[in-house]
Design an enzyme around this catalytic site. Structure first.
Site, PDB file in Angstrom:
ATOM      1  N   SER A 194       0.836  -1.215   0.000  1.00 20.51           N
ATOM      2  CA  SER A 194       0.000   0.000   0.000  1.00 20.51           C
ATOM      3  C   SER A 194       0.865   1.257   0.000  1.00 20.51           C
ATOM      4  CB  SER A 194      -0.946  -0.003   1.199  1.00 20.51           C
ATOM      5  OG  SER A 194      -0.259   0.208   2.413  1.00 20.51           O
ATOM      6  N   ASN A 195       2.014   1.212   0.676  1.00 25.65           N
ATOM      7  CA  ASN A 195       2.914   2.379   0.621  1.00 25.65           C
ATOM      8  C   ASN A 195       3.463   2.563  -0.791  1.00 25.65           C
ATOM      9  OD1 ASN A 195       3.593   3.811   3.328  1.00 25.65           O
ATOM     10  ND2 ASN A 195       3.409   1.663   3.880  1.00 25.65           N
ATOM     11  N   MET A 203      10.601  -6.478   4.241  1.00 22.64           N
ATOM     12  CA  MET A 203      10.802  -7.105   5.544  1.00 22.64           C
ATOM     13  C   MET A 203      12.085  -7.918   5.649  1.00 22.64           C
ATOM     14  SD  MET A 203       8.343  -5.760   6.986  1.00 22.64           S
ATOM     15  CE  MET A 203       7.991  -6.499   8.555  1.00 22.64           C
ATOM     16  N   ARG A 204      13.090  -7.620   4.813  1.00 23.89           N
ATOM     17  CA  ARG A 204      14.376  -8.310   4.942  1.00 23.89           C
ATOM     18  C   ARG A 204      15.407  -7.333   5.476  1.00 23.89           C
ATOM     19  NH1 ARG A 204      13.683 -13.044   5.627  1.00 23.89           N
ATOM     20  NH2 ARG A 204      15.837 -13.525   5.061  1.00 23.89           N
ATOM     21  N   ILE A 205      16.242  -7.805   6.399  1.00 26.91           N
ATOM     22  CA  ILE A 205      17.314  -6.958   6.911  1.00 26.91           C
ATOM     23  C   ILE A 205      18.441  -6.937   5.878  1.00 26.91           C
ATOM     24  CG2 ILE A 205      19.119  -6.804   8.671  1.00 26.91           C
ATOM     25  CD1 ILE A 205      17.090  -7.675  10.725  1.00 26.91           C
ATOM     26  N   ASN A 252      13.413   4.407   4.080  1.00 28.51           N
ATOM     27  CA  ASN A 252      12.561   3.362   4.643  1.00 28.51           C
ATOM     28  C   ASN A 252      11.483   4.011   5.480  1.00 28.51           C
ATOM     29  OD1 ASN A 252      11.734   0.671   5.449  1.00 28.51           O
ATOM     30  ND2 ASN A 252      12.678   1.084   7.437  1.00 28.51           N
ATOM     31  N   HIS A 269       9.089   3.288   8.752  1.00 35.24           N
ATOM     32  CA  HIS A 269       9.039   2.402   9.917  1.00 35.24           C
ATOM     33  C   HIS A 269       7.872   2.850  10.793  1.00 35.24           C
ATOM     34  CE1 HIS A 269      10.521  -0.221  13.087  1.00 35.24           C
ATOM     35  NE2 HIS A 269      10.378   0.784  13.938  1.00 35.24           N
ATOM     36  N   SER A 328       7.773   6.868  10.940  1.00 36.38           N
ATOM     37  CA  SER A 328       8.947   7.671  10.584  1.00 36.38           C
ATOM     38  C   SER A 328       9.471   7.240   9.225  1.00 36.38           C
ATOM     39  CB  SER A 328      10.073   7.453  11.616  1.00 36.38           C
ATOM     40  OG  SER A 328       9.607   7.676  12.932  1.00 36.38           O
ATOM     41  N   ASP A 350      16.898   0.555  11.250  1.00 38.31           N
ATOM     42  CA  ASP A 350      15.929   1.602  11.641  1.00 38.31           C
ATOM     43  C   ASP A 350      16.611   2.756  12.370  1.00 38.31           C
ATOM     44  OD1 ASP A 350      13.638  -1.052  12.510  1.00 38.31           O
ATOM     45  OD2 ASP A 350      13.917  -0.014  10.591  1.00 38.31           O
TER      46      ASP A 350
HETATM   47  C1  GRF Z   1       3.208  -0.998   7.121  1.00 33.67           C
HETATM   48  O1  GRF Z   1       2.726  -0.971   8.444  1.00 33.67           O
HETATM   49  C2  GRF Z   1       4.599  -0.423   7.095  1.00 33.67           C
HETATM   50  O2  GRF Z   1       4.825   0.533   8.103  1.00 33.67           O
HETATM   51  C3  GRF Z   1       5.439  -1.614   7.361  1.00 33.67           C
HETATM   52  O3  GRF Z   1       4.837  -2.627   6.575  1.00 33.67           O
HETATM   53  C4  GRF Z   1       3.406  -2.452   6.702  1.00 33.67           C
HETATM   54  C5  GRF Z   1       2.716  -2.798   5.406  1.00 33.67           C
HETATM   55  O4  GRF Z   1       3.138  -1.878   4.440  1.00 33.67           O
HETATM   56  N1  GRF Z   1       6.813  -1.370   7.026  1.00 33.67           N
HETATM   57  P1  GRF Z   1       2.604  -1.985   2.897  1.00 33.67           P
HETATM   58  O5  GRF Z   1       1.086  -1.947   2.930  1.00 33.67           O
HETATM   59  O6  GRF Z   1       3.108  -3.311   2.349  1.00 33.67           O
HETATM   60  O7  GRF Z   1       3.187  -0.780   2.228  1.00 33.67           O
END
Ligand code: GRF
Length: 196
Positions: free
Chosen positions: A12-13, A89-91, A106, A108, A135, A144
């Protein structure tokens, strides 16, 4: 400016960022890449005619360097000026972040420097915080931890759960990330502050 967006899930972002890059905006999306071939955001990017790529991290096992070498090869083809991590979601290793330092952002879901890492909403509730937020920061070697480019705040309501917080926060993430990217792409690092 050319922007690559890295996702792991619904994206969604990514959608908000991609939709914002039009008209006189100084940037355009050139690639959406995911570490999960099943990420819902890939279909959304395709529907927006943005080139996509899935590089599944699982076959690489513990070999982070090999996975990141695959990411890097794709990025060397797409040649982004800016990378936006958006629900990625990978470091990333310090070797990779060093290559993109100053050009990788990024989002967070906490008011950094509080609650780096995971489960940020639950941790804010656990601490009894009266406000919470998200942030956008520059990505550096430490997780982060880079310079903060923007924050958005919401009040915590009695009875909030991690889910209700996350739901109320998500639209602010989109607004914040869009505002920060527009400035950052124009070379402006003045922090953005939004109050929900
Ligand atoms: C969001 O809460 C974002 O802050 C975190 O991943 C979640 C899902 O983000 N990093 P998205 O809908 O995949 O952009």
């Amino acid at each position: 400016k050319r922007v690559a967006i890295l996702i792991s899930g619904g994206g969604s972002n990514m959608v908000a960022l991609a939709q914002s890059m039009c008209g006189d905006h100084p940037a355009r999306p050139v690639l959406v890449m995911s570490n999960d071939p099943q990420a819902g955001g890939l279909a959304k990017a395709r529907a927006m005619n943005i080139p996509t790529l899935a590089i599944d991290h699982k076959p690489y096992g513990k070999d982070r360097a090999a996975f990141e070498a695959a990411l890097q090869r794709a990025l060397e083809t797409a040649k982004p000026d800016i990378i936006c991590l958006a629900g990625f979601m990978r470091i990333l290793t310090p070797e990779f972040t060093a290559k993109w330092e100053g050009r990788m952002l990024n989002i967070h879901p906490s008011l950094l420097p509080k609650y780096k890492g995971l489960h940020t909403h639950a941790r804010a509730l656990e601490a009894g915080d009266s406000e919470h937020g998200c942030s956008v920061h520059e990505v550096t070697a430490a997780l982060d931890d880079g310079p903060i480019l923007g924050q958005a705040r919401i009040a915590v309501h009695a009875g909030d759960t991690p889910e209700t917080l996350a739901t109320r926060l998500l639209p602010l993430e989109h607004a914040l990330y869009v505002a920060v990217l527009r400035r950052f792409a124009a070379g402006d690092r003045t922090p953005v502050n939004l109050d929900g």
